[in-house]
Design an enzyme around this catalytic site. Sequence first.
Site, PDB file in Angstrom:
ATOM      1  N   GLU A  67      -8.218  -1.700 -10.491  1.00 56.07           N
ATOM      2  CA  GLU A  67      -7.515  -2.165  -9.282  1.00 56.07           C
ATOM      3  C   GLU A  67      -8.403  -3.210  -8.582  1.00 56.07           C
ATOM      4  O   GLU A  67      -9.618  -3.058  -8.504  1.00 56.07           O
ATOM      5  CB  GLU A  67      -7.277  -0.982  -8.335  1.00 56.07           C
ATOM      6  CG  GLU A  67      -6.521  -1.386  -7.064  1.00 56.07           C
ATOM      7  CD  GLU A  67      -6.337  -0.251  -6.064  1.00 56.07           C
ATOM      8  OE1 GLU A  67      -7.163   0.678  -6.034  1.00 56.07           O
ATOM      9  OE2 GLU A  67      -5.355  -0.303  -5.303  1.00 56.07           O
ATOM     10  N   LYS A 141       2.183  -2.422  -5.993  1.00 56.34           N
ATOM     11  CA  LYS A 141       1.867  -1.043  -5.564  1.00 56.34           C
ATOM     12  C   LYS A 141       2.936  -0.528  -4.606  1.00 56.34           C
ATOM     13  O   LYS A 141       3.197  -1.139  -3.560  1.00 56.34           O
ATOM     14  CB  LYS A 141       0.495  -1.049  -4.891  1.00 56.34           C
ATOM     15  CG  LYS A 141      -0.092   0.296  -4.575  1.00 56.34           C
ATOM     16  CD  LYS A 141      -1.517   0.102  -4.036  1.00 56.34           C
ATOM     17  CE  LYS A 141      -2.281   1.386  -3.849  1.00 56.34           C
ATOM     18  NZ  LYS A 141      -3.682   1.115  -3.432  1.00 56.34           N
ATOM     19  N   CYS A 182      -3.381   3.030  -8.360  1.00 63.02           N
ATOM     20  CA  CYS A 182      -4.221   3.917  -7.542  1.00 63.02           C
ATOM     21  C   CYS A 182      -3.411   4.976  -6.791  1.00 63.02           C
ATOM     22  O   CYS A 182      -3.000   5.964  -7.385  1.00 63.02           O
ATOM     23  CB  CYS A 182      -5.100   3.076  -6.625  1.00 63.02           C
ATOM     24  SG  CYS A 182      -6.603   3.978  -6.162  1.00 63.02           S
TER      25      CYS A 182
HETATM   26  O1  LIG Z   1      -5.456   8.516  -3.407  1.00 62.17           O
HETATM   27  C1  LIG Z   1      -6.640   8.349  -3.127  1.00 62.17           C
HETATM   28  O2  LIG Z   1      -7.338   9.287  -2.743  1.00 62.17           O
HETATM   29  C2  LIG Z   1      -7.284   7.010  -3.263  1.00 62.17           C
HETATM   30  C3  LIG Z   1      -6.297   5.904  -3.381  1.00 62.17           C
HETATM   31  C4  LIG Z   1      -6.922   4.571  -3.278  1.00 62.17           C
HETATM   32  O3  LIG Z   1      -8.098   4.438  -3.192  1.00 62.17           O
HETATM   33  C5  LIG Z   1      -6.080   3.373  -3.328  1.00 62.17           C
HETATM   34  O4  LIG Z   1      -4.857   3.486  -3.406  1.00 62.17           O
HETATM   35  O5  LIG Z   1      -6.648   2.274  -3.307  1.00 62.17           O
END
Ligand SMILES: O=C(O)CCC(=O)C(=O)O
Length: 309
Positions: A67, A141, A182
Amino acid sequence: MASSSASVAEQARVPPALPLPTPPVEKFKIALCQITVTPDKERNIAHARNKIQKAAAKGAKLVLLPEIWNSPYSNDCFPVYAEDIDAGGDASPSTAMLSQLSRNLNITIVGGSIPERSGDQLFNTCCVFGTDGNLKAKHRKIHLFDIDIPGKITFTESKTLTAGETPTIVDTEVGRIGIGICYDIQFQELAMIYAARGAHLLCYPGAFNMTTGPLHWELLQRARAVDNQLYVATCSPARDAGAGYVAWGHSTLVGPFGEVLATTEHEEAIILVEIDYSLLQLRRTSLPLLKQGRGDLYQLVDVKRLNSQ
Ligand SMILES: O=C(O)CCC(=O)C(=O)O
């Protein structure tokens, strides 16, 4: 509780899983390129290029990047590093590099994510390139990372980013792939929809943090894999302890039995590991979860598909 008559949505529910489509290849190598990210965008692009070339030279047919690999992960940086992917060429040097490499190296690339500019909006976007260098899919996203764990981590992606509106599943030379970025991994329904649409593999570029990373990162990957009986691949940036946002690392491939097939710590690494799709059917035959679901009692609703009918 009194039952009501079935709504249109209820009548048009999808079954929990479609039959698994025959994949174009049974076995191939995937590379998870856990790379360092710096404030120097040109360096980040050159560095990613170098790692993708190395992965392909080692036999990878699918390369997954992290990411936000071309920019530091911060709301201050997203507008500055964002690229107009649809305009292409000079307007998106990061995706131009991915397109060129996928064609030259004859590989599929799930290009992690980069900040995308589209008109006056910004997205956190993953581009998938086929072996012909063409952009096959673009996932924005869907679930923005807006969390507040007092004393640990607060992040509000929605300060700068807009959420995507569409789940993304794509047929590639290495199978049918569902994409999440993510925080998208936290939402099991997205993975279930991908399984219902016949995905062989889910790819989640991600950058978990030092609070939720140790607790949730592997757990979520294994949960998505074991519930849906498919492969799950993740790729994180390498950890930079001095960065504003410190990534957990631990890029991983999980198999359809929930087994960790390959993983790493937090330093830079190219994880090269074989995917064997024949295991999908084998596991689903031995443990017929997807057939045994009580669709007469509960079902998943594919809202997007319903709305397009
Ligand atoms: O879900 C999480 O704990 C981390 C998600 C995250 O870091 C993101 O979406 O960038």
